[in-house]
Design a protein around this motif. Sequence first.
Motif, PDB file in Angstrom:
ATOM      1  N   ALA A   1      19.920  32.051  90.406  1.00  0.00           N
ATOM      2  CA  ALA A   1      19.359  32.796  91.579  1.00  0.00           C
ATOM      3  C   ALA A   1      18.548  33.793  91.240  1.00  0.00           C
ATOM      4  N   LEU A   2      18.685  34.381  90.138  1.00  0.00           N
ATOM      5  CA  LEU A   2      17.696  35.545  89.407  1.00  0.00           C
ATOM      6  C   LEU A   2      16.546  35.142  89.119  1.00  0.00           C
ATOM      7  N   GLY A   3      16.299  34.114  88.246  1.00  0.00           N
ATOM      8  CA  GLY A   3      15.553  33.621  87.390  1.00  0.00           C
ATOM      9  C   GLY A   3      15.442  34.427  85.957  1.00  0.00           C
ATOM     10  N   ARG A   4      14.790  34.046  84.991  1.00  0.00           N
ATOM     11  CA  ARG A   4      14.851  34.400  83.679  1.00  0.00           C
ATOM     12  C   ARG A   4      14.706  36.068  83.555  1.00  0.00           C
ATOM     13  N   ASN A   5      13.548  36.808  84.218  1.00  0.00           N
ATOM     14  CA  ASN A   5      13.294  37.936  84.082  1.00  0.00           C
ATOM     15  C   ASN A   5      14.441  38.926  84.354  1.00  0.00           C
ATOM     16  N   ARG A   6      14.823  38.790  85.685  1.00  0.00           N
ATOM     17  CA  ARG A   6      15.750  39.915  86.226  1.00  0.00           C
ATOM     18  C   ARG A   6      17.279  39.492  85.438  1.00  0.00           C
ATOM     19  N   THR A   7      17.298  38.310  85.018  1.00  0.00           N
ATOM     20  CA  THR A   7      18.750  37.920  84.484  1.00  0.00           C
ATOM     21  C   THR A   7      18.690  38.788  83.057  1.00  0.00           C
TER      22      THR A   7
END
Length: 232
Positions: free
Chosen positions: A96-102
């Motif tokens: 849901a959030l993708g790499r950077n936000r995770t």
Amino acid sequence: MTILIALQAAPAEATDGSLITRFADWAVQLMEVIGAPGAALAIALENLFPPLPSEVILPLAGFTASRGSFTLFEALLWTTIGSIVGAYALYWVGRALGRNRTRAIFGWLPLVELDDVDKVEGWFERNGAKAVFFGRMIPIFRSLISIPAGITKMHQGKFLGLTAAGSLIWNSIFVLSGYFLGENWHIVEAYAGVFQKIVIVVVFLLLVLWLVFKIRKTRAKKSAARERETAN
């Protein structure tokens, strides 16, 4: 209360660190109050917060089962359910959030190193589906491996199947150890690294044997088909 007494009587190195000790105490109380589902909840949280030790929770679940609070089957079933739930939650965080936000979220969490996240991500990129299966048997990796699987939108059925299989193997080793060791359950943590290596080697050998069997079976079918064609 027998289990709490056994936890308090364990050597200091078995429950080292105030956070881990408090979590282990809480997990014990949870299992005593609500039974095997308490073990599932503890293991789900262990997946969500990697520094929490499955090497303590799982043997405690086995020990609790040996005291008759619930059955051994329930301990294995519910701890595996907890592993799947925790892994699936992290899968959806990554998806849901993708790499950077995770990465930003995990960088904010205490006791979680971004270097560990990067190592797991690199391992997943090199090994793909195998990383999800074997990653369930490696501390820290067992939790974080769900994130790159979610980020890359790995097929959910495949992810859940590999997670369930890897978790069942890992959980069984530690739950059974706690079950048979009884009040000496804390010995398991000291040998966690050895157990980890043994489990991975055994599973790898079984996979190799299965692959050899499939190759031989395929060759036998092709050989039989050629013989039928020749006969005709």
